[in-house]
Scaffold this active site. Sequence first.
Site, short mmCIF file in Angstrom:
data_model
loop_
_atom_site.label_atom_id
_atom_site.label_comp_id
_atom_site.label_asym_id
_atom_site.label_seq_id
_atom_site.Cartn_x
_atom_site.Cartn_y
_atom_site.Cartn_z
N LYS A 182 0.88 -1.17 0.00
CA LYS A 182 0.00 0.00 0.00
C LYS A 182 0.92 1.22 0.00
CE LYS A 182 -1.63 3.05 2.06
NZ LYS A 182 -1.44 4.45 1.62
N ILE A 239 1.96 6.87 13.32
CA ILE A 239 1.27 5.78 12.61
C ILE A 239 1.95 4.44 12.91
CG2 ILE A 239 0.50 4.91 10.36
CD1 ILE A 239 -1.01 7.40 11.27
N GLU A 257 10.11 1.34 10.35
CA GLU A 257 11.18 2.32 10.13
C GLU A 257 10.50 3.67 10.27
OE1 GLU A 257 13.11 5.00 9.05
OE2 GLU A 257 13.13 4.34 6.96
N CYS A 291 14.04 10.70 6.69
CA CYS A 291 13.90 10.31 8.10
C CYS A 291 15.21 10.47 8.87
CB CYS A 291 13.38 8.90 8.20
SG CYS A 291 14.24 7.77 7.12
N GLU A 392 9.66 15.86 14.68
CA GLU A 392 10.14 15.68 13.31
C GLU A 392 9.38 16.66 12.40
OE1 GLU A 392 9.24 11.88 11.36
OE2 GLU A 392 11.32 11.85 10.69
P1 NDP Z 1 2.31 8.64 7.66
O1 NDP Z 1 3.06 7.88 8.66
O2 NDP Z 1 0.97 9.16 8.00
O3 NDP Z 1 2.13 7.75 6.31
C1 NDP Z 1 3.01 6.76 5.87
C2 NDP Z 1 2.21 5.66 5.19
O4 NDP Z 1 1.27 5.10 6.10
C3 NDP Z 1 1.37 6.13 4.00
O5 NDP Z 1 1.30 5.11 3.04
C4 NDP Z 1 0.02 6.33 4.63
O6 NDP Z 1 -1.05 6.31 3.70
C5 NDP Z 1 -0.04 5.16 5.57
N1 NDP Z 1 -0.97 5.31 6.68
C6 NDP Z 1 -1.43 6.45 7.26
N2 NDP Z 1 -2.28 6.14 8.27
C7 NDP Z 1 -2.35 4.80 8.33
C8 NDP Z 1 -3.05 3.89 9.17
N3 NDP Z 1 -3.84 4.31 10.15
N4 NDP Z 1 -2.89 2.57 8.96
C9 NDP Z 1 -2.09 2.11 7.98
N5 NDP Z 1 -1.42 2.93 7.15
C10 NDP Z 1 -1.52 4.25 7.33
O7 NDP Z 1 3.18 9.79 7.17
P2 NDP Z 1 2.66 11.08 6.39
O8 NDP Z 1 2.77 10.75 4.99
O9 NDP Z 1 1.34 11.59 6.83
O10 NDP Z 1 3.71 12.12 6.92
C11 NDP Z 1 3.54 12.67 8.22
C12 NDP Z 1 4.83 12.79 8.92
O11 NDP Z 1 5.42 11.51 9.03
C13 NDP Z 1 5.88 13.60 8.17
O12 NDP Z 1 5.75 14.94 8.40
C14 NDP Z 1 7.13 13.04 8.75
O13 NDP Z 1 7.38 13.65 9.98
C15 NDP Z 1 6.81 11.60 8.99
N6 NDP Z 1 7.30 10.71 7.94
C16 NDP Z 1 8.37 9.94 8.22
C17 NDP Z 1 8.89 9.13 7.26
C18 NDP Z 1 10.06 8.29 7.53
O14 NDP Z 1 10.67 7.80 6.59
N7 NDP Z 1 10.41 8.06 8.76
C19 NDP Z 1 8.35 9.06 5.92
C20 NDP Z 1 7.17 9.88 5.73
C21 NDP Z 1 6.70 10.66 6.72
P3 NDP Z 1 -1.60 7.68 3.04
O15 NDP Z 1 -0.49 8.20 2.22
O16 NDP Z 1 -2.76 7.25 2.27
O17 NDP Z 1 -1.92 8.58 4.20
#
Ligand code: NDP
Length: 505
Positions: A182, A239, A257, A291, A392
Amino acid sequence: MASDPDYGMFINGETVPSASGEVFQLTDPSTGEPFTTVAKGSPDDIDRAVRTAREAFESGVWSEKSPKERAAIMRAIAAKFLERAEQFALAEVQSSGATLRRFLNVDVVLVMDLFLRTAEMLEEFPHKEVLDAIPIPGPSHDFVIREPIGVCGMITPWNFPLILASWKVAPALAMGNTMVIKPASYTPLSTLLLAEVCTEAGVPPGVINVVPGPGGVTGESLVTHPEVDKVAFTGSTVIGRRIMQLAAGTIKKVTLELGGKSPNIILDDANLDVAVPGSLFAFLMHNGQVCESGTRLLVPRGLHDEILERMCAIAKNLKVGSPLDPTSDMGPIVSKSQLETILSYVDAGKEEGARLVIGGNRLHPEGYEGGYYMEPTIFTDVKNDMRIAQEEIFGPVLAVIPYEGLDDALRIANDTIYGLAGGVWTQDPEKALYVARKIKAGTVWVNDWHTLRNDGPFGGYKQSGIGRELGHFGLEEYSEVKRIHTSMVPEREKRALYDRVLTLR
Ligand code: NDP
């Protein structure tokens, strides 16, 4: 919205529409304009994809291939990927805002190398380990084998969509698993292309499936699906916590991660000609949407002014603009909402009393006025308990924190819930090793940043995650371990243990 999407889901080796016929739009962050549509997967689509992956797994078409056969297909994936690198580049640049410059110089090389290296590691991997025989009650044969886990559910983020999907797909395929991915809703395209490429290279239908859709609904249905054996997630810590709770229902294997707030320590003997540009690279690559970015810069008070002066002199000349322009250093932020989040952190930093020394504003480059661009931003006089030092931000925002000595620097460095990465700049190897050992994080760079290798582990201490990706560490995360014991003692009378414990005559 229901209509024919430009991109479907990928199930059982084919591009298919979603069951509901619903689609969603992607927006190009460089212009703020919608540019394509994608099938919107629902829990019904996840169910179909998981069942397909389960059938493919149980059929043995992939799981029972020898490591050598799977390695050959991994190498074919690398070759097919390279043939279509341009298509991947356009998909990734247009949806994630990656600069074409970075994608071609970093992402393409890393992804190709990942599949090649994984093939190599797979062939060298100890799939079987023979244990010493137990002397009592007589000869026996004991060995340990690795088996695939089964169906893996993978959820990936928008910052490095292709790399982070590949970090899961390559080891999962290598160890014989099947999977449903996903991808993040902003950036599903390169993952759909990757599934196509894997299939063209010889991965059987049903082994790799991709269902785009909203995380809270589609993602959750993947994490809770009873036929999913393992969940691998990259994204926010918030999440990640939710995923762990949901996966607990059926005790799925979980690797996470998650976020970071990595401390970057400049020591007073550092070579500033390298440490200053290196520290800019550490927090500005991909606009800080990484990240493991070095987002907290710890500087000795005596060098504070010189370091900041040098950093600002370079930062103000960086070109923020179209990601397709090879002279752009930084492209857009991934989305309007992420840009707004970053700007709200700039406000929080000012309100909490940090001093803004450069940047802090949205930009509207000529011809790209509607895009989500932002200036490189540096705050100083930051206290480590401020929100901009603890949370973050995922944007081009640096928190500079002056320190009073090495112990103080290490205390500040580790005063965080995160532990993904850290770094130190020094010319003294002993100090470098001392600091590297003291930082509580999964990766520590000495006089460098962002250098990753596909045969080395990546992952977090503390609330930055569970498990490791890449290298043989990553392969292990996609396999179960089974011990097989065979007794070579045919005589009943030699089974003394039976009689000591139970009366079986
Ligand atoms: P999220 O953690 O919300 O999303 C990452 C993935 O999880 C996406 O595919 C998202 O889908 C999915 N997701 C969201 N909610 C759920 C759920 N309840 N159950 C299962 N899957 C879920 O990150 P965001 O994209 O919203 O970014 C928010 C913040 O997260 C950023 O500002 C940053 O701080 C951090 N982040 C950290 C990353 C890392 O590599 N450590 C990478 C990306 C973000 P969908 O896209 O449809 O919401």
